[in-house]
Design a protein around this motif. Structure first.
Motif, PDB file in Angstrom:
ATOM      1  N   UNK A  54      34.840 -13.032  10.772  1.00 38.83           N
ATOM      2  CA  UNK A  54      33.942 -14.102  11.236  1.00 38.83           C
ATOM      3  C   UNK A  54      33.895 -14.234  12.753  1.00 38.83           C
ATOM      4  N   UNK A  55      34.179 -13.141  13.456  1.00 39.25           N
ATOM      5  CA  UNK A  55      34.123 -13.172  14.909  1.00 39.25           C
ATOM      6  C   UNK A  55      35.229 -13.974  15.564  1.00 39.25           C
ATOM      7  N   UNK A  56      36.323 -14.203  14.850  1.00 43.45           N
ATOM      8  CA  UNK A  56      37.389 -15.064  15.350  1.00 43.45           C
ATOM      9  C   UNK A  56      38.266 -14.327  16.360  1.00 43.45           C
ATOM     10  N   UNK A  57      38.532 -15.013  17.465  1.00 44.07           N
ATOM     11  CA  UNK A  57      39.598 -14.639  18.394  1.00 44.07           C
ATOM     12  C   UNK A  57      40.652 -15.725  18.285  1.00 44.07           C
ATOM     13  N   UNK A  58      41.901 -15.339  18.049  1.00 38.45           N
ATOM     14  CA  UNK A  58      42.977 -16.317  17.847  1.00 38.45           C
ATOM     15  C   UNK A  58      44.107 -16.054  18.842  1.00 38.45           C
ATOM     16  N   UNK A  59      44.812 -17.124  19.167  1.00 33.99           N
ATOM     17  CA  UNK A  59      45.944 -17.036  20.091  1.00 33.99           C
ATOM     18  C   UNK A  59      47.100 -17.851  19.524  1.00 33.99           C
ATOM     19  N   UNK A  60      48.308 -17.324  19.683  1.00 32.65           N
ATOM     20  CA  UNK A  60      49.476 -18.069  19.233  1.00 32.65           C
ATOM     21  C   UNK A  60      49.752 -19.213  20.197  1.00 32.65           C
ATOM     22  N   UNK A  61      49.773 -20.427  19.651  1.00 37.46           N
ATOM     23  CA  UNK A  61      50.015 -21.638  20.417  1.00 37.46           C
ATOM     24  C   UNK A  61      51.178 -22.364  19.776  1.00 37.46           C
ATOM     25  N   UNK A  62      52.358 -22.222  20.356  1.00 35.52           N
ATOM     26  CA  UNK A  62      53.544 -22.779  19.727  1.00 35.52           C
ATOM     27  C   UNK A  62      53.884 -21.981  18.485  1.00 35.52           C
ATOM     28  N   UNK A  63      53.793 -22.630  17.332  1.00 34.24           N
ATOM     29  CA  UNK A  63      54.062 -21.953  16.063  1.00 34.24           C
ATOM     30  C   UNK A  63      52.802 -21.826  15.219  1.00 34.24           C
ATOM     31  N   UNK A  64      51.629 -21.998  15.860  1.00 32.43           N
ATOM     32  CA  UNK A  64      50.363 -21.934  15.130  1.00 32.43           C
ATOM     33  C   UNK A  64      49.390 -20.995  15.846  1.00 32.43           C
ATOM     34  N   UNK A  65      48.548 -20.348  15.038  1.00 27.79           N
ATOM     35  CA  UNK A  65      47.483 -19.513  15.577  1.00 27.79           C
ATOM     36  C   UNK A  65      46.206 -20.339  15.609  1.00 27.79           C
ATOM     37  N   UNK A  66      45.599 -20.428  16.798  1.00 34.75           N
ATOM     38  CA  UNK A  66      44.429 -21.269  16.978  1.00 34.75           C
ATOM     39  C   UNK A  66      43.273 -20.463  17.562  1.00 34.75           C
ATOM     40  N   UNK A  67      42.059 -20.893  17.235  1.00 35.52           N
ATOM     41  CA  UNK A  67      40.870 -20.182  17.694  1.00 35.52           C
ATOM     42  C   UNK A  67      40.710 -20.303  19.205  1.00 35.52           C
ATOM     43  N   UNK A  68      40.295 -19.219  19.818  1.00 43.30           N
ATOM     44  CA  UNK A  68      39.946 -19.203  21.232  1.00 43.30           C
ATOM     45  C   UNK A  68      38.423 -19.292  21.324  1.00 43.30           C
ATOM     46  N   UNK A  69      37.872 -20.377  21.837  1.00 45.57           N
ATOM     47  CA  UNK A  69      36.412 -20.487  21.929  1.00 45.57           C
ATOM     48  C   UNK A  69      35.862 -19.512  22.964  1.00 45.57           C
ATOM     49  N   UNK A  70      34.684 -18.966  22.677  1.00 47.02           N
ATOM     50  CA  UNK A  70      34.039 -18.102  23.653  1.00 47.02           C
ATOM     51  C   UNK A  70      32.532 -18.240  23.539  1.00 47.02           C
ATOM     52  N   UNK A  71      31.851 -17.857  24.594  1.00 48.54           N
ATOM     53  CA  UNK A  71      30.408 -18.022  24.668  1.00 48.54           C
ATOM     54  C   UNK A  71      29.690 -17.115  23.679  1.00 48.54           C
ATOM     55  N   UNK A  72      28.699 -17.656  22.998  1.00 45.10           N
ATOM     56  CA  UNK A  72      27.880 -16.904  22.042  1.00 45.10           C
ATOM     57  C   UNK A  72      28.723 -16.151  21.019  1.00 45.10           C
ATOM     58  N   UNK A  73      29.532 -16.860  20.232  1.00 47.89           N
ATOM     59  CA  UNK A  73      30.354 -16.187  19.219  1.00 47.89           C
ATOM     60  C   UNK A  73      29.483 -15.508  18.174  1.00 47.89           C
TER      61      UNK A  73
END
Length: 321
Positions: A267-286
């Protein structure tokens, strides 16, 4: 497609502009096809593998083309390799790039991503992942729990057959002696002697299917699985704990960017580890398509992502929602 102009029948004796009783037609407009061929990245390119050595980004496609950028993804050069489908790629130190081909070959290039050449690969019959050890040796894993290693750039291979009908889907060496390979049904395989021997380790919980893995050190690593599952280890794969993936997307590739684990996937997801959770990285025109590759752009606060439909672009990782 071309178009055909209709002719209206005129009264007898009238002039027919395009010739008596003949149709007027215009040939097909080929300018779009010609323009597409002139581009480096085509609409039908599907990026399946990506690697970067900090200076050059190299992308392998499903249709046997290598795309190379020397300017942080601003422009690309196209190199056809023929009947080839590159499914994984890695950087092999100063030696350059190594990639595996679905059609039983291993490809290699220099550190500039040029001068590609191939060697045959007998086992595993279907390769799924490739890596290099710290001495520059090549390692390939795939179906039927086979691990193949070469110390002479593919001239000869030593294979380890674990004797299981199980796919090994990831492999990485974390230092000169220690390497780890992961696969379906929670399979964990380890070496402590630089690949001379491989032994099974404790299985990942829940018959986990490993899509991608990333080890930042000998002890700490992450692995992604089906339906967005994520596991974390701090003891070199002997035990694993679940991590939250708020994106709920399967991450196809994991890599380090700005000192943190990142992933790209469904689904075009970019994720980053934040603490102990993986969260979406927003980007332009996903784009809501699967991402088959991702690579860090050093010092750019950006990564390159690749997928189907000729998708290949650099995106900022500091964009605001």
């Amino acid at each position: 497609m071309g178009w055909v102009k209709k002719i209206s029948w005129l009264p007898f004796g009238a002039t027919v502009a395009c010739g008596v009783l003949s149709a007027c037609s215009q040939g097909p407009d080929m300018s779009g096809i010609a323009a597409e061929r002139e581009r480096s990245v085509h609409r039908y390119d599907i990026s399946q593998a990506m690697a970067s050595n900090g200076k050059v980004i190299v992308v392998g496609t499903q249709t046997g083309v290598v795309l190379t950028s020397e300017d942080q993804g601003k422009s690309w050069k196209r190199t056809p390799l023929g009947n080839t489908s590159l499914v994984d790629m890695t950087v092999c130190g100063d030696q350059g790039f190594v990639a595996i081909d679905h059609y039983h070959k291993v490809w290699s290039a220099d550190a500039e991503g040029k001068n590609w050449k191939s060697v045959p690969l007998d086992m595993p019959r279907t390769p799924l992942a490739v890596t290099c050890d710290k001495q520059g040796g090549w390692w390939v894993v795939g179906v039927n729990s086979v691990i193949a290693g070469s110390t002479d750039q593919g001239k000869t291979w030593k294979t380890t057959d674990l004797g299981e009908d199980t796919q090994i889907t990831t492999i990485q060496f974390v230092d000169s002696n220690n390497g780890i390979a992961l696969g379906e049904f929670g399979l964990t395989v380890m070496t402590e002697d630089g690949g001379a021997t491989w032994k099974k380790g404790p299985k990942m919980p829940g018959e986990f299917y490993a899509y991608a893995a990333l080890f930042a050190s000998r002890n700490e690593g992450w692995v992604s699985g089906l339906a967005g599952q994520m596991l974390h280890t701090t003891d070199g794969g002997k035990s694993w704990t679940k991590q939250t993936n708020t994106t709920q997307a399967t991450l196809n590739r994991l890599f380090m960017h700005e000192g943190k684990p990142f992933g790209v996937g469904a689904s075009g997801v970019i994720a980053r580890l934040d603490g102990n959770s993986w969260r979406a990285v927003p980007y332009t025109d996903p784009v809501p398509v699967f991402l088959g590759g991702g690579a860090s752009l050093p010092g750019q606060s950006a990564i390159v992502i690749g997928g189907p439909g000729g998708l290949l672009r650099a995106v900022s990782t500091h964009a605001k929602q």
